[in-house]
Design an enzyme around this catalytic site. Sequence first.
Site, PDB file in Angstrom:
ATOM      1  N   CYS A   1       0.785  -1.291   0.099  1.00  0.00           N
ATOM      2  CA  CYS A   1      -0.067  -0.031   0.065  1.00  0.00           C
ATOM      3  C   CYS A   1       0.803   1.153  -0.031  1.00  0.00           C
ATOM      4  O   CYS A   1       1.316   1.696   0.848  1.00  0.00           O
ATOM      5  CB  CYS A   1      -0.945  -0.135   1.217  1.00  0.00           C
ATOM      6  SG  CYS A   1      -1.726   1.355   1.370  1.00  0.00           S
TER       7      CYS A   1
ATOM      8  N   CYS B   1      -0.426   4.238   2.273  1.00  0.00           N
ATOM      9  CA  CYS B   1      -0.193   3.948   3.673  1.00  0.00           C
ATOM     10  C   CYS B   1       1.250   4.120   4.157  1.00  0.00           C
ATOM     11  O   CYS B   1       1.407   4.765   5.276  1.00  0.00           O
ATOM     12  CB  CYS B   1      -0.604   2.592   4.119  1.00  0.00           C
ATOM     13  SG  CYS B   1      -2.014   1.760   3.444  1.00  0.00           S
ATOM     14  N   ASP B   2       2.069   3.633   3.078  1.00  0.00           N
ATOM     15  CA  ASP B   2       3.657   3.505   3.686  1.00  0.00           C
ATOM     16  C   ASP B   2       4.585   4.474   2.752  1.00  0.00           C
ATOM     17  O   ASP B   2       5.755   4.840   3.187  1.00  0.00           O
ATOM     18  CB  ASP B   2       4.195   2.226   3.309  1.00  0.00           C
ATOM     19  CG  ASP B   2       3.286   1.377   4.307  1.00  0.00           C
ATOM     20  OD1 ASP B   2       2.884   1.644   5.386  1.00  0.00           O
ATOM     21  OD2 ASP B   2       3.296  -0.241   4.017  1.00  0.00           O
TER      22      ASP B   2
END
Length: 339
Positions: free
Chosen positions: A161, A164-165
């Site tokens: 993701c 997200c990261d």
Amino acid sequence: MSVVSTKSKTSSKEEMKEEKIYDAIIIGGGPAGLTAGIYLSRARMGTLLIEKALPGGQAILTEIIENYPGFPHGITGPELMQKMEEQAVRFGLKIEYGEVVEVKIKVGKEDKKGKEDKVKIVKINNQEYRTLTIILASGAEASKLEVPGEEELRGRGVSYCATCDAPFFKDQKIVVVGGGDTAIEEALYLTKFVREVTIIHRRDRLRATKILQERVFANKKINFAWDSVATKILGKEKVEGVLIQNKKTAEEKEISCQGVFVFVGNVPNSKFLYELIKLDQKGYILTDDNMMTSQEGIYACGDVRKKLLRQVVTACGEGATAAFAAQKYIEELKGVSYK
Ligand code: NAP
């Protein structure tokens, strides 16, 4: 709301049974499930949506959605999904959280007219819910590469993701594996944070939509390892590199990097259906044109369904069709009588 309520909850040894019978239970709160929720709630069907984590599905992990009609400049995944949830809740959709572990058809008695009891059971951990129809909208999740180092270094440089990261990889060098829409969109997004991206793709041309290809080829931070597969992710405590192999020459090469983002397609979330519903070889649910599965009164829509095009817009269309078909089924059933 037309929920049929018999008794309050009864407890057996471990299980709690909800004695009321919903008109519809929707499993999954992505675009397909939420759209079905909007339609069923507006039709005043007693509907419960069960979601494993946060409503929004995979779309919530998408930075920007550019091809959902009505938003000429795009809309972020979280914003679009939040609006869909708000819309469904405004019309009365009830949402509960939990992971569905089993779906069963209650073995029914025949009534005087020879009609069988059509109640279905949805099991979440120690709770059972009863319903006349089920809409399966459980979506799909990221496929794994299944190579050494992937599981061990997950969360320590291996990610599925970018939204997200990405901030964890500021000014670093990373690789993206895959050549579809997700890989290319996420690679482009990652360039806002990282120093350099190498896209490893197993063929010599991308699968992604042409407009995304134009953007990725024009991006100076992105380079390609064509005809190549990642065979091992390297590193002890965290990712230090990736071993790749050229499929045409069999030549192996190490790419030094701090992050590996894997976007090699999806697997459907259909394991809990066991042998109840007909699936294809990959586990996608087979339906007819009205989204009905191999079981009467059970419908499927969105990414968990076998189909040509997996997009938010197609998920929404299928969610609407599934809801309408379920509504017709419920009305017919109620006209006949059920227990
Ligand atoms: P996808 O379209 O199935 O693409 C997966 C990519 O990974 C392909 O390029 C495939 O290579 C490669 N791949 C598969 N298995 C691999 C393996 N074991 N090792 C290395 N490479 C592997 O999956 P996706 O990109 O996640 O997209 C899923 C669906 O969502 C698609 O229908 C897509 O159009 C849609 N989507 C749409 C948007 C959008 O419209 N904005 C955004 C994201 C996703 P090959 O090409 O050689 O098969």
